[in-house]
Motif scaffolding. Structure first.
Motif, PDB file in Angstrom:
ATOM      1  N   GLU A 219       9.845 -13.446   0.495  1.00 15.08           N
ATOM      2  CA  GLU A 219      11.403 -13.515   0.718  1.00 15.08           C
ATOM      3  C   GLU A 219      11.780 -14.645  -0.244  1.00 15.08           C
ATOM      4  O   GLU A 219      13.007 -14.685  -0.813  1.00 15.08           O
TER       5      GLU A 219
ATOM      6  N   ILE B 292      12.892  -6.954   3.135  1.00 13.73           N
ATOM      7  CA  ILE B 292      13.202  -7.853   2.339  1.00 13.73           C
ATOM      8  C   ILE B 292      13.877  -7.111   1.228  1.00 13.73           C
ATOM      9  O   ILE B 292      14.885  -7.531   0.615  1.00 13.73           O
TER      10      ILE B 292
ATOM     11  N   HIS C 296      17.644  -7.519  -0.428  1.00 15.45           N
ATOM     12  CA  HIS C 296      17.878  -8.080  -1.689  1.00 15.45           C
ATOM     13  C   HIS C 296      18.211  -7.035  -2.742  1.00 15.45           C
ATOM     14  O   HIS C 296      18.024  -7.421  -3.757  1.00 15.45           O
TER      15      HIS C 296
END
Ligand code: PMP
Length: 457
Positions: free
Chosen positions: A211, A250, A254
């Protein structure tokens, strides 16, 4: 054939091999000094060499055989296809065998994956996934999203793109000047944690490192490429529970794609049809090869979501086309074998039969757990890595030049098993068709090999 005739034939083939062949992942200098074992035919889960010796196929002919060799249903499917057509192209043409194969494949993969792009090897399937992810964001006008994240110790094949997302120094470092830049996060290798932490106290800190890369490159990462549950080629590195699910979260946080490379883990190897199922993960792109055709013929596929597929749609002149394709993509013979193999998995209830086999293998390996030169036994389903160590207390590794894993595999040969190691890791990856008795025998041969070799080196 008399013994003398068999010997003469073996001798002739041996000479010709040494004269003409260059074997993959093989130090040819040593190879040329040794007598080769030449596989001539097979019977079920056994391979038979030119001298008539029988061996259990302990690594599924490099992790791809599923139902054993010379399976009547698969042989019949390939023969029937031969009577129709051996090959026709998928570039601008359709074919019966590839349509039927795609239809069957879609029944087995995670439900969000609806599109099948065929190729002919694991490496090409990964290459395609990388290019699809890249072009997907370019076509959506998100041009800054062009970077990739992968794990140290990852292996995705040997073409330049798949080597770029790979992370095995021994294989990949020399090619670094040729590769594109990829962000590598530390792998979840708990036995030798790159962060010197201990699971579960670490709270899977290695996923936190993944991450951190995303946070440092906001809006830049197109995709994370991983082997789900097991990093195979680095030594059967099994991931802690929850790890893959965290990677999915993650990517979602994103806005990046998750590419799961199921080339090794797919088609039942880890105990479920696909490894991602065990973590309830839906990948955006998934690569399959090896076991797809039952281990019969070269076939691979990159599976995509409808959303990714749609990015590529547009009028001819928009040039949104995915300009990629291999001559033998979706080869009808390979597709016929694959369809028959997947159907056999269903009709023989192969997945349902796995827990008992997995348990039998675990039980047969248990006596090795306390062996002074066995550091760790890692197992997920029928994928096993036995990590040999010089010193169990310090976890010190055997010297590379000793070839400890190789010596164990050589020692297992006269006992009746064909194995191929990964460095100091002895690998067992038997065909799913092996019976519990055969799995127990195979584990016993590996054990005997380990005992013999570690006693003398
Ligand atoms: N991905 C993974 C996870 C693999 O294990 C492999 C092969 N061992 C590949 C890709 C490459 O497949 P191929 O050898 O068919 O190119």
């Amino acid at each position: 054939m008399t013994d003398a005739e068999r010997r003469a034939r073996h001798q002739r083939l041996w000479e010709a091999d040494h004269r003409h062949l260059w074997h993959p992942f093989t130090q040819m200098q040593g190879w040329l000094e040794e007598e080769p074992l030449i596989v001539d035919r097979a019977e079920g889960v056994h391979l038979v060499d030119t001298l008539g010796n029988r061996y259990l196929d302990g690594v599924s002919s490099l992790w791809c055989n599923v139902h054993g060799h010379r399976v009547p249903e698969l042989d019949a499917a390939v023969r029937a296809q031969l009577d129709r057509v051996a090959h026709s192209t998928l570039l601008g043409l359709a074919s019966t065998a590839s349509i039927e194969c795609a239809e069957e494949l879609i029944k087995h993969v995670p439900p969000n994956l609806t599109r099948v792009f065929f190729s002919d090897a694991g490496a090409t399937a990964v290459e395609i996934a990388i290019k699809m992810a890249f072009q997907h964001f370019q076509l959506r006008g998100d041009e800054r999203r062009r970077e990739f994240v992968a794990l140290s110790g990852g292996y995705h094949g040997d073409t330049i793109g798949s080597v770029s997302v790979g992370g095995i120094g021994l294989f990949h470092r020399i090619f670094e000047p040729l590769l594109f830049d990829v962000h590598h996060a530390p792998q979840p290798y708990c036995y030798r944690c790159p962060l010197q932490k201990t699971f579960p106290a670490c709270a899977t800190a290695c996923a936190g490192e993944v991450e951190r890369i995303f946070e440092q490159r906001p809006g830049r990462i197109a995709a994370l490429v991983v082997e789900p549950l097991v990093q195979g080629a680095d030594g059967m590195i099994t991931q802690p529970p929850g790890y893959l699910r965290t990677l999915r979260q993650i990517c979602d946080r994103h806005g990046a794609l998750l590419v799961c490379d199921e080339v090794a883990t797919g088609f039942g190897r880890t105990g479920t049809m696909f490894a991602v199922e065990q973590e309830g993960v839906l990948p955006d792109l998934m690569t399959v090869a090896k076991g797809i055709s039952g281990g019969y013929l070269p076939l691979a596929a990159t599976l995509a979501t409808e959303e990714i597929f749609r990015s590529f749609l547009g009028p001819y002149e928009s040039k949104r086309t995915f300009f990629h394709g291999h001559t033998y993509a979706g080869n009808p013979l390979a597709c016929a074998a694959a369809t028959a193999s997947m159907q056999l998995m269903t009709s023989r209830r192969v997945i349902e039969g796995l827990p008992a086999k997995v348990a039998a293998l675990t039980k047969a390996l248990a006596p090795l757990a306390d062996h002074p030169h066995v550091g760790e036994i890692r197992q997920r389903g029928l994928m096993v890595g036995i990590e040999l160590v010089k010193d169990r207390a310090t976890r010190a590794e055997y010297d590379y030049a000793l070839r400890a894993g190789h010596q164990v595999c050589q020692a297992a040969r006269p006992l009746g098993a064909l194995l191929r190691p990964l460095g100091n890791v002895v690998v067992l990856m038997p065909p799913l068709a092996m019976t519990e008795a055969e799995l127990t025998r195979l584990a016993g041969m590996a054990r005997a090999g380990i005992e013999q070799v570690t006693a003398r080196i």
